[in-house]
Design an enzyme around this catalytic site. Structure first.
Site, PDB file in Angstrom:
ATOM      1  N   CYS A 182     -46.237   6.899 -28.505  1.00 15.75           N
ATOM      2  CA  CYS A 182     -45.192   7.279 -29.567  1.00 15.75           C
ATOM      3  C   CYS A 182     -45.523   6.271 -30.800  1.00 15.75           C
ATOM      4  CB  CYS A 182     -43.862   7.037 -28.973  1.00 15.75           C
ATOM      5  SG  CYS A 182     -43.276   7.835 -27.611  1.00 15.75           S
TER       6      CYS A 182
ATOM      7  N   CYS B  98     -38.578   4.206 -28.865  1.00 16.00           N
ATOM      8  CA  CYS B  98     -37.160   3.953 -29.209  1.00 16.00           C
ATOM      9  C   CYS B  98     -36.607   3.011 -27.915  1.00 16.00           C
ATOM     10  CB  CYS B  98     -36.532   5.604 -29.097  1.00 16.00           C
ATOM     11  SG  CYS B  98     -37.351   6.491 -29.948  1.00 16.00           S
TER      12      CYS B  98
ATOM     13  N   ARG C 174     -37.781   7.932 -21.011  1.00 12.72           N
ATOM     14  CA  ARG C 174     -39.205   7.830 -20.436  1.00 12.72           C
ATOM     15  C   ARG C 174     -39.518   6.456 -20.359  1.00 12.72           C
ATOM     16  NH1 ARG C 174     -40.678  13.085 -21.815  1.00 12.72           N
ATOM     17  NH2 ARG C 174     -39.503  14.747 -20.378  1.00 12.72           N
TER      18      ARG C 174
ATOM     19  N   ARG D 171     -39.166  22.348 -13.346  1.00 11.45           N
ATOM     20  CA  ARG D 171     -37.422  22.135 -12.795  1.00 11.45           C
ATOM     21  C   ARG D 171     -36.974  23.564 -12.820  1.00 11.45           C
ATOM     22  NH1 ARG D 171     -35.125  17.403 -15.178  1.00 11.45           N
ATOM     23  NH2 ARG D 171     -36.123  16.289 -13.399  1.00 11.45           N
ATOM     24  N   TYR D 172     -36.839  24.046 -14.014  1.00  9.33           N
ATOM     25  CA  TYR D 172     -36.156  25.377 -14.278  1.00  9.33           C
ATOM     26  C   TYR D 172     -37.156  26.437 -14.091  1.00  9.33           C
ATOM     27  CZ  TYR D 172     -32.922  22.463 -16.787  1.00  9.33           C
ATOM     28  OH  TYR D 172     -32.083  21.587 -17.217  1.00  9.33           O
TER      29      TYR D 172
ATOM     30  N   LYS E 216     -29.529  20.210 -17.218  1.00 14.22           N
ATOM     31  CA  LYS E 216     -28.624  20.009 -18.051  1.00 14.22           C
ATOM     32  C   LYS E 216     -27.294  20.736 -17.727  1.00 14.22           C
ATOM     33  CE  LYS E 216     -32.051  19.786 -21.460  1.00 14.22           C
ATOM     34  NZ  LYS E 216     -33.164  20.580 -20.511  1.00 14.22           N
TER      35      LYS E 216
ATOM     36  N   ASP F  12     -27.562  15.495 -18.653  1.00 12.17           N
ATOM     37  CA  ASP F  12     -28.773  15.634 -17.855  1.00 12.17           C
ATOM     38  C   ASP F  12     -28.616  15.168 -16.390  1.00 12.17           C
ATOM     39  OD1 ASP F  12     -31.142  17.063 -17.295  1.00 12.17           O
ATOM     40  OD2 ASP F  12     -32.232  15.977 -18.972  1.00 12.17           O
TER      41      ASP F  12
ATOM     42  N   ARG G 283     -39.292  27.617 -17.227  1.00 14.32           N
ATOM     43  CA  ARG G 283     -39.698  26.585 -17.883  1.00 14.32           C
ATOM     44  C   ARG G 283     -40.677  25.618 -17.541  1.00 14.32           C
ATOM     45  NH1 ARG G 283     -33.730  26.288 -19.443  1.00 14.32           N
ATOM     46  NH2 ARG G 283     -33.879  27.828 -17.764  1.00 14.32           N
TER      47      ARG G 283
ATOM     48  N   ASP H 255     -28.884   9.168 -20.482  1.00 17.16           N
ATOM     49  CA  ASP H 255     -29.395   9.149 -19.239  1.00 17.16           C
ATOM     50  C   ASP H 255     -29.092   7.729 -18.226  1.00 17.16           C
ATOM     51  OD1 ASP H 255     -30.036  11.696 -19.417  1.00 17.16           O
ATOM     52  OD2 ASP H 255     -32.096  11.376 -19.607  1.00 17.16           O
TER      53      ASP H 255
ATOM     54  N   CYS I 139     -35.009   5.075 -25.019  1.00 15.92           N
ATOM     55  CA  CYS I 139     -35.865   6.291 -24.433  1.00 15.92           C
ATOM     56  C   CYS I 139     -35.717   6.510 -22.811  1.00 15.92           C
ATOM     57  CB  CYS I 139     -37.643   5.867 -24.480  1.00 15.92           C
ATOM     58  SG  CYS I 139     -38.464   7.348 -24.058  1.00 15.92           S
TER      59      CYS I 139
HETATM   60  S1  SF4 Z   1     -37.365   9.065 -27.238  1.00 20.42           S
HETATM   61 FE1  SF4 Z   1     -39.414   7.910 -25.959  1.00 20.42          FE
HETATM   62  S2  SF4 Z   1     -40.500   9.527 -25.872  1.00 20.42           S
HETATM   63 FE2  SF4 Z   1     -39.232  10.216 -27.586  1.00 20.42          FE
HETATM   64  S3  SF4 Z   1     -40.311   9.167 -29.363  1.00 20.42           S
HETATM   65 FE3  SF4 Z   1     -38.877   7.710 -28.580  1.00 20.42          FE
HETATM   66  S4  SF4 Z   1     -39.927   6.273 -27.398  1.00 20.42           S
HETATM   67 FE4  SF4 Z   1     -40.983   8.104 -27.735  1.00 20.42          FE
END
Ligand code: SF4
Length: 456
Positions: free
Chosen positions: A155, A159, A164, A142-143, A367, A360, A146, A323, A162
């Protein structure tokens, strides 16, 4: 509702379900336990501190979950949630839960919530349009300088907030040698990329050998100067930070790690030890928090978190606005809430402990830092600034020769115009702690004809 959560952890063991809880669970030990019992406890402790055991024993199913949260397993909605967004909670992270309901921050971040199925139309699967910026599979460019490599979709803990959610845990796999070769080829062909972030999923859930294969491949590209790893392992699986892992990582300097603490309850002796190991290996540590409703959307909580992070040598780096991703509507706060938190922090804690609050931007805009407004006015000769106390002060631009004192005779009630025109240099709020300290130090101090006090 305060419930004892920890002992029921043992119900999810694959192996010795009859083991007593390990001592990390802070269960009182009998004063004169038989030797055999001590041996069993030591084994349990070894298991507890074995990151692979933690991963094998993650809470993954509604059946696992039902041993902690009676009633939740019968929810039809919850079946649908887990089918769409997988669940995994390490026993360690589960042991940080203090109340078994969504008012507990750790519970809220880890236990699926039927609200994840409520999506207003402004949300999408990939609001940052990462897929649009993928020149080769698994690499986001993107940038200009980077790139981000998605090294795994696994994972240790999924979370609930998350960003993603579309990939994390949907298929637990790591980057293949063929994909890695494609990534390296792209990096070689794009020498303006000097900073590569290894992300996922969580890259530190991979084996040491696998992590090293990714690191060495990226380090083989001469134009790559900095490698960063994004990981939540120090927070949710701190025992993963083994001496062997750290020894391997330090071969790939300059290497930085950004982790993801969101709440002071995640700051434990175990997570502090993990961060200490990494910092002692010369790896600078940053933290990227997400502002989450019901978790950390109070200024005092962020203050406590940031102070705690600095204490364990982790620099608060970003505070992200949540997000616009599907499944997280119940976590979203207003942007205003974030600005109020930043307003609260400035002047109260050291700049070292203040993260940058960023949105973001949707559509891959990157960002955008969002700050309270500290620039009040600008004229050709002066910029009027506000400090955290409400003090208004002018900053004379280069080449301004008129001293404010020359105008003082003409001033009536001062305002911003007097500052921006150079007729006054400062307007002080009355009775600040700092002002009172100064008065004690210099009791006869004349605030000066260009300083005006007002009641803040
Ligand atoms: S935020 Fe998403 S990618 Fe990061 S540890 Fe938690 S579930 Fe996994």
């Amino acid at each position: 509702m305060q419930q004892q959560f920890i002992p029921s952890l043992m119900g999810i063991e694959e192996e010795q379900s009859s083991d007593p809880p390990p001592s990390t669970l802070r269960v009182e030990e009998p004063p004169s336990a038989p030797v055999q019992e001590q041996v069993t406890k030591s084994k349990a402790l070894l298991q507890w501190n074995d990151w692979r055991w933690q991963i094998r024993n993650r809470i993954r199913t509604l059946q696992d979950l039902s041993s902690y949260v009676p009633g939740l397993s019968n929810s039809e909605n919850l079946h649908a949630v887990i089918a769409k967004y997988p669940m995994a909670i390490t026993p360690y992270y589960a042991s940080l839960i203090r109340r078994i309901d969504f008012s507990d921050p750790v519970f809220r971040m880890s236990v699926p919530n039927p609200q994840e199925m409520c999506d207003p139309p402004c949300l999408s699967e990939d609001p940052l349009e990462e897929h649009e910026d993928m020149p080769v599979p698994g690499l986001i460019h993107r940038y200009r300088d980077r790139a981000l490599v998605i090294a795994t979709t696994t994972c240790s803990m999924y979370c609930r907030h998350c960003t993603r959610k579309r990939i994390a845990g949907t298929r637990e796999s790591s980057i293949s040698p063929r994909r890695l070769a494609q990534v390296v080829e792209y990096l070689r062909a794009t020498p303006e990329i000097s900073d590569v972030i290894i992300s996922g999923g969580d890259p530190l859930t991979m084996s040491d050998a696998m992590i090293e294969s990714v690191l060495s491949a990226i380090r083989s590209v001469p134009s790559v100067q900095i490698i960063r790893i994004g990981t939540r392992v120090p927070v949710v699986l701190p025992m993963r930070i083994t001496d062997e892992l750290v020894q391997m990582l330090r071969k790939y300097h300059p290497l930085w790690i950004n982790t993801h603490f969101n709440h002071p309850n995640e700051l434990t002796p175990e997570s502090a030890a993990a961060c200490t190991k990494l910092a002692d290996a010369g790896i600078p540590l940053g933290n990227q928090s997400v502002l989450l409703r019901g978790v950390n959307d109070q200024p005092q909580i962020i203050e406590q978190l940031c102070r705690g992070l600095v204490r364990i040598r982790v620099r608060p780096y970003y505070l992200y606005q949540c997000d616009l991703v599907r499944g997280v509507e119940h976590f979203r706060t207003s942007v205003r809430a974030g600005i109020e938190i930043m307003e609260y922090l400035r002047g109260r804690v050291s700049g070292l402990a203040i993260p940058t609050f960023v949105v973001d931007a949707p559509h891959g805009g990157g960002k955008i830092p969002v700050l309270p407004n500290y620039v009040v006015s600008m004229s050709p000769t002066h910029t009027v600034l506000r400090n955290y106390e409400g003090l208004l002060v002018n900053y004379p631009e280069p080449g301004v020769e008129t001293a404010a004192d020359e105008f003082t005779e003409q001033i009536g009630t001062p305002g911003v115009w007097e500052l921006s025109s150079g007729r006054a240099s400062v307007i002080l709020p009355a009775k600040t702690q700092r002002g009172q300290r100064r008065e004690k130090l210099r009791p006869k101090r004349n605030v000066g004809s260009t300083a005006f006090l007002f009641d803040a």
